[in-house]
Design an enzyme around this catalytic site. Sequence first.
Site, short mmCIF file in Angstrom:
data_model
loop_
_atom_site.label_atom_id
_atom_site.label_comp_id
_atom_site.label_asym_id
_atom_site.label_seq_id
_atom_site.Cartn_x
_atom_site.Cartn_y
_atom_site.Cartn_z
N LYS A 1 0.07 -12.36 -5.54
CA LYS A 1 0.82 -12.00 -6.74
C LYS A 1 1.26 -10.54 -6.71
O LYS A 1 2.20 -10.16 -7.39
CB LYS A 1 -0.08 -12.20 -7.98
CG LYS A 1 -0.47 -13.63 -8.25
CD LYS A 1 -1.44 -13.66 -9.45
CE LYS A 1 -1.97 -15.06 -9.65
NZ LYS A 1 -3.07 -15.08 -10.65
N GLY A 2 0.54 -9.71 -5.96
CA GLY A 2 0.65 -8.26 -6.12
C GLY A 2 2.01 -7.64 -5.92
O GLY A 2 2.30 -6.59 -6.50
N GLU B 1 5.17 -6.74 0.89
CA GLU B 1 3.76 -6.74 0.49
C GLU B 1 3.51 -5.53 -0.41
O GLU B 1 4.17 -4.50 -0.29
CB GLU B 1 2.92 -6.73 1.77
CG GLU B 1 1.43 -6.77 1.67
CD GLU B 1 0.78 -7.86 0.85
OE1 GLU B 1 1.19 -8.05 -0.31
OE2 GLU B 1 -0.19 -8.46 1.33
N ASP B 2 2.54 -5.67 -1.31
CA ASP B 2 2.23 -4.55 -2.21
C ASP B 2 1.45 -3.45 -1.49
O ASP B 2 1.81 -2.28 -1.55
CB ASP B 2 1.45 -5.05 -3.45
CG ASP B 2 0.22 -5.88 -3.09
OD1 ASP B 2 -0.02 -6.15 -1.89
OD2 ASP B 2 -0.52 -6.27 -4.02
N ASP C 1 -4.42 -2.80 3.15
CA ASP C 1 -5.74 -2.18 3.03
C ASP C 1 -6.46 -2.34 4.38
O ASP C 1 -6.34 -1.49 5.26
CB ASP C 1 -6.45 -2.87 1.87
CG ASP C 1 -7.82 -2.33 1.56
OD1 ASP C 1 -8.17 -1.27 2.08
OD2 ASP C 1 -8.57 -2.96 0.79
N LYS D 1 -3.19 2.04 3.12
CA LYS D 1 -4.39 2.88 3.16
C LYS D 1 -4.81 3.00 4.62
O LYS D 1 -5.62 2.20 5.10
CB LYS D 1 -5.54 2.22 2.38
CG LYS D 1 -5.30 2.03 0.90
CD LYS D 1 -6.55 1.39 0.28
CE LYS D 1 -6.34 0.95 -1.13
NZ LYS D 1 -7.47 0.16 -1.66
N PHE E 1 -9.21 2.66 -4.76
CA PHE E 1 -8.69 1.46 -5.41
C PHE E 1 -7.67 1.84 -6.48
O PHE E 1 -7.94 2.66 -7.35
CB PHE E 1 -9.84 0.65 -6.02
CG PHE E 1 -9.42 -0.75 -6.36
CD1 PHE E 1 -9.31 -1.71 -5.36
CD2 PHE E 1 -9.09 -1.09 -7.67
CE1 PHE E 1 -8.89 -3.00 -5.66
CE2 PHE E 1 -8.68 -2.38 -7.97
CZ PHE E 1 -8.57 -3.33 -6.97
N ASP F 1 -3.64 -5.41 -9.28
CA ASP F 1 -4.59 -5.70 -10.35
C ASP F 1 -6.01 -5.26 -10.07
O ASP F 1 -6.40 -5.02 -8.93
CB ASP F 1 -4.62 -7.21 -10.61
CG ASP F 1 -5.39 -7.96 -9.51
OD1 ASP F 1 -5.07 -7.75 -8.33
OD2 ASP F 1 -6.33 -8.71 -9.84
N ARG G 1 -1.57 -5.35 -13.96
CA ARG G 1 -0.37 -5.58 -13.14
C ARG G 1 0.88 -5.08 -13.86
O ARG G 1 1.87 -4.77 -13.23
CB ARG G 1 -0.19 -7.08 -12.85
CG ARG G 1 -1.26 -7.67 -11.95
CD ARG G 1 -0.81 -9.04 -11.47
NE ARG G 1 -1.90 -9.84 -10.93
CZ ARG G 1 -2.33 -9.79 -9.68
NH1 ARG G 1 -1.79 -8.95 -8.83
NH2 ARG G 1 -3.31 -10.56 -9.27
P1 IMP Z 1 -6.04 -6.44 3.12
O1 IMP Z 1 -6.03 -7.83 3.70
O2 IMP Z 1 -7.43 -5.87 3.08
O3 IMP Z 1 -5.05 -5.51 3.75
O4 IMP Z 1 -5.72 -6.59 1.60
C1 IMP Z 1 -4.47 -6.79 1.11
C2 IMP Z 1 -4.54 -7.29 -0.32
O5 IMP Z 1 -5.69 -6.82 -1.01
C3 IMP Z 1 -3.33 -6.79 -1.06
O6 IMP Z 1 -2.27 -7.67 -0.96
C4 IMP Z 1 -3.86 -6.63 -2.47
O7 IMP Z 1 -3.68 -7.82 -3.17
C5 IMP Z 1 -5.35 -6.37 -2.32
N1 IMP Z 1 -5.66 -4.92 -2.44
C6 IMP Z 1 -5.98 -4.06 -1.44
N2 IMP Z 1 -6.20 -2.83 -1.90
C7 IMP Z 1 -6.00 -2.90 -3.24
C8 IMP Z 1 -6.05 -1.92 -4.30
O8 IMP Z 1 -6.32 -0.72 -4.11
N3 IMP Z 1 -5.76 -2.40 -5.53
C9 IMP Z 1 -5.45 -3.69 -5.80
N4 IMP Z 1 -5.39 -4.62 -4.85
C10 IMP Z 1 -5.65 -4.23 -3.57
#
Ligand code: IMP
Length: 176
Positions: free
Chosen positions: A42-43, A98-99, A102, A130, A151, A158, A164
Amino acid sequence: MTNLTLKPYITEEQLQAKVKELGAALSKKFKGEKIVAVCVLKGSFMFYSDLIRNIENDVTCEFFGVSSYHGGTTSSGEVKVTLDLASPVENCHVVLVEDIVDTGLTMNYLKNSILSRKPKSLTTVALLEKPEALKVKCELDYVGFKIKNEFVVGYGLDYQGYYRNLKYIAQVQNFQ
Ligand code: IMP
């Protein structure tokens, strides 16, 4: 949830300026070509809707639903598909929006999933990255802002489903 303290991190003005810049770069890169823009739910819905309004090409919209946080603040490392693309993207120029990247696990999963459908090209765009949190190598074509391993919420992102709808990005300071 209402008594959490939010510290403004990226303003609405900074976000809108970045969206214009990214939209212009994508319009230039794909000049005269059609694009399939994929919104990662959703992000990224808010970033995506602003970004595509700044792309001058013919754009069709696709939605890819995934979840990896399951409501908390640390990635589970497990990507669950909640909604697949509705149409094939074979031989199309796909822009994956993508939002935030991480650990990089979700983006890599999405990239592999789209590449397996044989697009003409795949371009990745993430509003936030990040770099200190990456657990796997994850190359991105366009990144809006590189941020610290903190975060953040707002502008589509969210915490437990909330925040959001903020027009800006904030840090949550007092988790419960
Ligand atoms: P990854 O697979 O760890 O890179 O995570 C990606 C997903 O985790 C993103 O699409 C977000 O939905 C969520 N996410 C990662 N960091 C944050 C944050 O700081 N705030 C909110 N959602 C996050």
